[in-house]
Design a protein around this motif. Structure first.
Motif, PDB file in Angstrom:
ATOM      1  N   GLY A  61     -27.159  12.628 -42.324  1.00 29.97           N
ATOM      2  CA  GLY A  61     -26.351  11.789 -43.197  1.00 29.97           C
ATOM      3  C   GLY A  61     -25.652  12.587 -44.287  1.00 29.97           C
ATOM      4  N   ALA A  62     -25.566  13.896 -44.095  1.00 33.26           N
ATOM      5  CA  ALA A  62     -24.950  14.762 -45.097  1.00 33.26           C
ATOM      6  C   ALA A  62     -23.479  15.037 -44.803  1.00 33.26           C
ATOM      7  CB  ALA A  62     -25.711  16.086 -45.166  1.00 33.26           C
ATOM      8  N   TYR A  63     -22.995  14.597 -43.649  1.00 34.35           N
ATOM      9  CA  TYR A  63     -21.616  14.865 -43.251  1.00 34.35           C
ATOM     10  C   TYR A  63     -21.051  13.648 -42.546  1.00 34.35           C
ATOM     11  CZ  TYR A  63     -17.676  16.998 -40.745  1.00 34.35           C
ATOM     12  OH  TYR A  63     -16.435  17.281 -40.246  1.00 34.35           O
ATOM     13  N   ASN A  64     -19.844  13.260 -42.939  1.00 38.57           N
ATOM     14  CA  ASN A  64     -19.169  12.120 -42.342  1.00 38.57           C
ATOM     15  C   ASN A  64     -18.124  12.660 -41.369  1.00 38.57           C
ATOM     16  OD1 ASN A  64     -18.372   9.547 -41.853  1.00 38.57           O
ATOM     17  ND2 ASN A  64     -17.388   9.226 -43.831  1.00 38.57           N
ATOM     18  N   PRO A  65     -18.395  12.570 -40.062  1.00 43.08           N
ATOM     19  CA  PRO A  65     -17.478  13.157 -39.076  1.00 43.08           C
ATOM     20  C   PRO A  65     -16.165  12.382 -38.965  1.00 43.08           C
ATOM     21  CG  PRO A  65     -19.210  11.935 -37.969  1.00 43.08           C
ATOM     22  CD  PRO A  65     -19.542  11.924 -39.434  1.00 43.08           C
ATOM     23  N   THR A  66     -15.155  13.072 -38.480  1.00 43.03           N
ATOM     24  CA  THR A  66     -13.863  12.418 -38.229  1.00 43.03           C
ATOM     25  C   THR A  66     -14.024  11.424 -37.089  1.00 43.03           C
ATOM     26  OG1 THR A  66     -13.199  14.035 -36.562  1.00 43.03           O
ATOM     27  CG2 THR A  66     -12.592  14.524 -38.869  1.00 43.03           C
ATOM     28  N   ILE A  67     -13.113  10.482 -37.002  1.00 43.21           N
ATOM     29  CA  ILE A  67     -13.162   9.499 -35.913  1.00 43.21           C
ATOM     30  C   ILE A  67     -13.016  10.213 -34.564  1.00 43.21           C
ATOM     31  CG2 ILE A  67     -10.706   8.911 -35.964  1.00 43.21           C
ATOM     32  CD1 ILE A  67     -13.556   6.412 -35.390  1.00 43.21           C
TER      33      ILE A  67
ATOM     34  N   MET B  76     -24.925   8.272 -48.007  1.00 50.52           N
ATOM     35  CA  MET B  76     -24.779   8.062 -46.573  1.00 50.52           C
ATOM     36  C   MET B  76     -26.171   8.111 -45.928  1.00 50.52           C
ATOM     37  SD  MET B  76     -22.437  10.290 -43.934  1.00 50.52           S
ATOM     38  CE  MET B  76     -21.227  10.545 -45.198  1.00 50.52           C
ATOM     39  N   PRO B  77     -26.512   7.110 -45.129  1.00 47.72           N
ATOM     40  CA  PRO B  77     -27.841   7.078 -44.509  1.00 47.72           C
ATOM     41  C   PRO B  77     -27.954   8.074 -43.355  1.00 47.72           C
ATOM     42  CG  PRO B  77     -26.528   5.245 -43.740  1.00 47.72           C
ATOM     43  CD  PRO B  77     -25.711   5.951 -44.787  1.00 47.72           C
ATOM     44  N   LYS B  78     -29.190   8.378 -43.011  1.00 48.72           N
ATOM     45  CA  LYS B  78     -29.432   9.231 -41.836  1.00 48.72           C
ATOM     46  C   LYS B  78     -28.924   8.517 -40.594  1.00 48.72           C
ATOM     47  CE  LYS B  78     -33.477  11.703 -43.430  1.00 48.72           C
ATOM     48  NZ  LYS B  78     -34.865  12.063 -43.149  1.00 48.72           N
ATOM     49  N   ASN B  79     -28.485   9.294 -39.624  1.00 48.24           N
ATOM     50  CA  ASN B  79     -28.013   8.712 -38.378  1.00 48.24           C
ATOM     51  C   ASN B  79     -29.113   8.836 -37.326  1.00 48.24           C
ATOM     52  OD1 ASN B  79     -26.719   7.990 -35.983  1.00 48.24           O
ATOM     53  ND2 ASN B  79     -24.747   8.646 -36.752  1.00 48.24           N
TER      54      ASN B  79
ATOM     55  N   ASN C  25     -26.452  18.615 -37.008  1.00 50.51           N
ATOM     56  CA  ASN C  25     -27.603  18.444 -37.896  1.00 50.51           C
ATOM     57  C   ASN C  25     -27.199  17.673 -39.151  1.00 50.51           C
ATOM     58  OD1 ASN C  25     -30.336  18.927 -38.755  1.00 50.51           O
ATOM     59  ND2 ASN C  25     -29.520  20.468 -40.138  1.00 50.51           N
ATOM     60  N   ALA C  26     -26.076  18.030 -39.742  1.00 53.73           N
ATOM     61  CA  ALA C  26     -25.613  17.371 -40.968  1.00 53.73           C
ATOM     62  C   ALA C  26     -25.264  15.903 -40.718  1.00 53.73           C
ATOM     63  CB  ALA C  26     -24.414  18.117 -41.544  1.00 53.73           C
TER      64      ALA C  26
ATOM     65  N   LEU D 214     -23.477   4.182 -32.344  1.00 54.34           N
ATOM     66  CA  LEU D 214     -23.852   5.405 -33.065  1.00 54.34           C
ATOM     67  C   LEU D 214     -23.388   5.500 -34.513  1.00 54.34           C
ATOM     68  CD1 LEU D 214     -23.295   8.135 -30.329  1.00 54.34           C
ATOM     69  CD2 LEU D 214     -25.373   6.866 -30.879  1.00 54.34           C
ATOM     70  N   PHE D 215     -22.270   4.884 -34.848  1.00 51.39           N
ATOM     71  CA  PHE D 215     -21.694   5.190 -36.156  1.00 51.39           C
ATOM     72  C   PHE D 215     -21.440   4.021 -37.094  1.00 51.39           C
ATOM     73  CE2 PHE D 215     -20.569   8.821 -33.474  1.00 51.39           C
ATOM     74  CZ  PHE D 215     -21.101   9.841 -34.240  1.00 51.39           C
ATOM     75  N   TRP D 216     -21.313   2.826 -36.587  1.00 50.99           N
ATOM     76  CA  TRP D 216     -21.004   1.712 -37.481  1.00 50.99           C
ATOM     77  C   TRP D 216     -22.284   1.198 -38.106  1.00 50.99           C
ATOM     78  CZ3 TRP D 216     -17.020   3.965 -36.638  1.00 50.99           C
ATOM     79  CH2 TRP D 216     -15.746   3.457 -36.529  1.00 50.99           C
ATOM     80  N   GLU D 217     -22.241   1.002 -39.424  1.00 49.89           N
ATOM     81  CA  GLU D 217     -23.399   0.456 -40.114  1.00 49.89           C
ATOM     82  C   GLU D 217     -23.298  -1.055 -40.147  1.00 49.89           C
ATOM     83  OE1 GLU D 217     -23.988   2.051 -44.023  1.00 49.89           O
ATOM     84  OE2 GLU D 217     -23.219   3.979 -43.396  1.00 49.89           O
ATOM     85  N   ASP D 218     -24.428  -1.699 -40.045  1.00 46.67           N
ATOM     86  CA  ASP D 218     -24.469  -3.143 -40.237  1.00 46.67           C
ATOM     87  C   ASP D 218     -24.305  -3.439 -41.717  1.00 46.67           C
ATOM     88  OD1 ASP D 218     -24.970  -3.591 -37.572  1.00 46.67           O
ATOM     89  OD2 ASP D 218     -27.143  -3.697 -37.825  1.00 46.67           O
TER      90      ASP D 218
END
Length: 73
Positions: free
Chosen positions: A38-44, A1-4, A33-34, A61-65
């Motif tokens: 990119g260390a944590y994938n938050p809920t929708i 998961m990439p950094k946000n 921080n996580a 903020l959250f969708w990757e290209d």
């Protein structure tokens, strides 16, 4: 998961610390921080809450290209 990076930039634009964003979103500073690392994938649900606080869309903020995903391979 990439950094946000987008989240970090949006938070900085609002002059919010990780702690302030975390308190507004009802999570710990470590969670924010996580997510930024990119260390944590938050809920929708959490994604939407963060977007409302920062006045951004989910896409902002959250969708990757798809291009980003290709570069990670």
């Amino acid at each position: 998961m990439p950094k946000n990076i987008a989240l970090k930039v949006a938070r900085a634009e609002k002059d919010m610390t990780q702690k302030a964003l975390a308190e507004a979103a009802g999570v710990s500073r470590q969670t924010i921080n996580a997510i930024e690392k990119g260390a944590y994938n938050p809920t929708i649900k959490l994604c939407r809450k963060i977007c409302r606080i920062l006045n951004k869309s989910l896409d902002d903020l959250f969708w990757e290209d798809e291009d980003d995903e290709e570069n990670e391979k």
